[in-house]
Design a protein around this motif. Structure first.
Motif, mmCIF file in Angstrom:
data_model
loop_
_atom_site.group_PDB
_atom_site.id
_atom_site.type_symbol
_atom_site.label_atom_id
_atom_site.label_comp_id
_atom_site.label_asym_id
_atom_site.label_seq_id
_atom_site.Cartn_x
_atom_site.Cartn_y
_atom_site.Cartn_z
ATOM 1 N N ASP A 188 -1.729 49.125 -21.567
ATOM 2 C CA ASP A 188 -1.315 50.517 -21.561
ATOM 3 C C ASP A 188 -1.210 51.014 -20.129
ATOM 4 N N LEU A 189 -0.360 52.007 -19.892
ATOM 5 C CA LEU A 189 -0.170 52.535 -18.540
ATOM 6 C C LEU A 189 -1.445 53.152 -17.974
ATOM 7 N N SER A 190 -2.376 53.515 -18.832
ATOM 8 C CA SER A 190 -3.617 54.146 -18.365
ATOM 9 C C SER A 190 -4.678 53.133 -17.960
ATOM 10 N N ILE A 191 -4.411 51.848 -18.119
ATOM 11 C CA ILE A 191 -5.407 50.819 -17.821
ATOM 12 C C ILE A 191 -5.737 50.794 -16.333
ATOM 13 N N GLN A 192 -7.004 50.510 -16.032
ATOM 14 C CA GLN A 192 -7.421 50.299 -14.648
ATOM 15 C C GLN A 192 -7.928 48.865 -14.528
ATOM 16 N N PRO A 193 -7.118 47.953 -14.017
ATOM 17 C CA PRO A 193 -7.520 46.544 -13.936
ATOM 18 C C PRO A 193 -8.583 46.343 -12.871
ATOM 19 N N TYR A 195 -10.284 44.401 -9.563
ATOM 20 C CA TYR A 195 -9.754 43.885 -8.299
ATOM 21 C C TYR A 195 -9.469 42.381 -8.413
ATOM 22 N N GLU A 196 -10.412 41.643 -9.029
ATOM 23 C CA GLU A 196 -10.256 40.198 -9.136
ATOM 24 C C GLU A 196 -9.072 39.822 -10.015
ATOM 25 N N ASP A 197 -8.846 40.597 -11.084
ATOM 26 C CA ASP A 197 -7.698 40.312 -11.947
ATOM 27 C C ASP A 197 -6.381 40.520 -11.198
ATOM 28 N N LEU A 198 -6.311 41.599 -10.422
ATOM 29 C CA LEU A 198 -5.100 41.859 -9.648
ATOM 30 C C LEU A 198 -4.874 40.786 -8.591
ATOM 31 N N LEU A 199 -5.949 40.385 -7.926
ATOM 32 C CA LEU A 199 -5.830 39.364 -6.884
ATOM 33 C C LEU A 199 -5.338 38.047 -7.476
ATOM 34 N N SER A 200 -5.900 37.666 -8.624
ATOM 35 C CA SER A 200 -5.492 36.419 -9.274
ATOM 36 C C SER A 200 -4.036 36.483 -9.722
ATOM 37 N N GLN A 201 -3.634 37.638 -10.262
ATOM 38 C CA GLN A 201 -2.257 37.805 -10.722
ATOM 39 C C GLN A 201 -1.266 37.697 -9.567
ATOM 40 N N MET A 202 -1.576 38.329 -8.434
ATOM 41 C CA MET A 202 -0.663 38.300 -7.284
ATOM 42 C C MET A 202 -0.576 36.912 -6.660
ATOM 43 N N ARG A 203 -1.690 36.193 -6.641
ATOM 44 C CA ARG A 203 -1.650 34.810 -6.135
ATOM 45 C C ARG A 203 -0.744 33.944 -6.992
ATOM 46 N N ASP A 204 -0.804 34.186 -8.294
ATOM 47 C CA ASP A 204 0.017 33.401 -9.217
ATOM 48 C C ASP A 204 1.488 33.784 -9.100
ATOM 49 N N ILE A 205 1.768 35.069 -8.962
ATOM 50 C CA ILE A 205 3.157 35.538 -8.904
ATOM 51 C C ILE A 205 3.859 35.058 -7.638
ATOM 52 N N PHE A 206 3.195 35.209 -6.487
ATOM 53 C CA PHE A 206 3.835 34.897 -5.208
ATOM 54 C C PHE A 206 3.516 33.494 -4.698
ATOM 55 N N GLN A 207 2.622 32.784 -5.393
ATOM 56 C CA GLN A 207 2.255 31.420 -5.006
ATOM 57 C C GLN A 207 1.760 31.343 -3.565
ATOM 58 N N VAL A 208 0.942 32.342 -3.193
ATOM 59 C CA VAL A 208 0.306 32.382 -1.876
ATOM 60 C C VAL A 208 -1.178 32.629 -2.098
ATOM 61 N N ASP A 228 -13.349 47.009 -6.713
ATOM 62 C CA ASP A 228 -12.966 47.827 -7.859
ATOM 63 C C ASP A 228 -12.932 49.317 -7.523
ATOM 64 N N GLU A 229 -13.779 49.753 -6.598
ATOM 65 C CA GLU A 229 -13.773 51.167 -6.211
ATOM 66 C C GLU A 229 -12.453 51.539 -5.541
ATOM 67 N N ASP A 230 -11.913 50.614 -4.749
ATOM 68 C CA ASP A 230 -10.617 50.876 -4.111
ATOM 69 C C ASP A 230 -9.508 50.943 -5.163
ATOM 70 N N VAL A 231 -9.607 50.116 -6.217
ATOM 71 C CA VAL A 231 -8.628 50.167 -7.304
ATOM 72 C C VAL A 231 -8.685 51.537 -7.981
ATOM 73 N N THR A 232 -9.905 52.029 -8.213
ATOM 74 C CA THR A 232 -10.077 53.349 -8.815
ATOM 75 C C THR A 232 -9.420 54.430 -7.950
ATOM 76 N N LEU A 233 -9.622 54.358 -6.645
ATOM 77 C CA LEU A 233 -9.025 55.332 -5.732
ATOM 78 C C LEU A 233 -7.505 55.252 -5.772
ATOM 79 N N MET A 234 -6.956 54.035 -5.820
ATOM 80 C CA MET A 234 -5.507 53.865 -5.886
ATOM 81 C C MET A 234 -4.937 54.521 -7.144
ATOM 82 N N VAL A 235 -5.588 54.292 -8.280
ATOM 83 C CA VAL A 235 -5.117 54.859 -9.544
ATOM 84 C C VAL A 235 -5.195 56.384 -9.515
ATOM 85 N N GLN A 236 -6.281 56.917 -8.966
ATOM 86 C CA GLN A 236 -6.436 58.370 -8.885
ATOM 87 C C GLN A 236 -5.378 59.007 -7.990
#
Length: 271
Positions: A188-193, A195-208, A228-236
């Motif tokens: 859902d658009l309201s989800i707050q992922p 930090y580790e999930d985002l990092l893993s996803q970006m490594r997989d997407i860009f292969q870096v 995770d606190e920085d992720v919260t700040l980004m979403v806010q």
């Protein structure tokens, strides 16, 4: 021997006429140039009596047939006894034949802008806008029937997408240029992922492997995400600036900017 007994003693296959098709294989693919460049499949059909013949079909004909079968036999469309799980259609890249047409690859997420006609749509992918045939994509979020500013989304995906999918735009910032990607997630658009999930996803997407995650604050400066606190700040902060940016209705209001971990030149800092 009675006729019913005779039919039971013989196999169903043996009772078929010799001209009944029993197998069909793709023998060749031909490139055709009409008003657009398209491909036609040459299909070799083998009958029970070992005779063979060729038929010619375009991909969109398979697409229309698949849709009709789904409406009639899929468990989602017609719950009941006579249902079956249809195989997924194969996905093919689409090469635009002119500057007005988008070139698409499997896995691309396209943001829909409008319907051009019964067969073609207009959308954007990787910051490029153009038209493309509907038969090459799976619709994630359809365009509204009314003439509104809302947008939809489509995916070059082999699996049927559901309306619960959301799209995230992310960028890899490199000295040689910017690599833009749109990824599709069943969230859902309201989800707050995390930090580790985002990092893993970006490594997989860009292969870096050695990367850093970032976002832009309301002033436009790049801010590095460390936990995770920085992720919260980004979403806010995205809730404050999101209304100023026109986005498709199924796109996250925040974006990720991926940089190489040791590259500090992208930040607005003074020493």
């Amino acid at each position: 021997m009675s006729l019913p007994q005779q039919l039971r003693d013989e196999s169903d296959f043996d009772q078929l006429p010799d001209n009944i098709p029993v197998t069909a294989t793709i023998a060749d693919i031909e490139e055709k140039k009409g008003f657009i460049v398209y491909y036609r499949f040459v299909i070799e059909v083998k009958a029970k009596g070992n005779s063979k013949y060729l038929i010619y079909r375009r991909y969109r004909q398979f697409f229309v047939l698949h849709q009709s079968l789904e409406l009639k036999y899929s468990a989602e469309a017609q719950p009941g006894y006579y249902t079956c799980q249809l195989p997924t259609l194969p996905v093919f890249d689409f090469s635009g034949s002119g500057r007005l047409e988008l070139s698409l690859k499997a896995g691309d997420v396209i943001f829909l802008l409008r319907r051009v006609n019964a067969d073609w749509l207009e959308g954007t992918v990787r910051d490029k806008t153009g038209i493309f045939p509907e038969s090459f994509v799976n619709i994630i979020k359809p365009l509204p029937e009314s003439d509104s500013d809302e947008e939809g989304g489509a995916s070059m995906s082999g699996n049927r997408a559901q309306s619960s999918y959301s799209c995230l735009r992310c960028y890899l910032l490199q000295p040689e240029g910017i690599d833009t990607r749109d990824i599709c997630v069943e969230e859902d658009l309201s989800i707050q992922p995390s930090y580790e999930d985002l990092l893993s996803q970006m490594r997989d997407i860009f292969q870096v492997e050695d990367i850093a995650l970032n976002y832009r604050d309301p002033e436009g400066d790049l801010i590095r995400i460390l936990d995770d606190e920085d992720v919260t700040l980004m979403v806010q902060e995205s809730k404050q600036t999101g209304s100023k940016v026109k986005r498709p209705v199924n796109q996250f209001p925040w974006e990720l900017l991926v940089t190489h971990a040791k590259d500090l030149s992208v930040y607005n800092t003074e020493y």
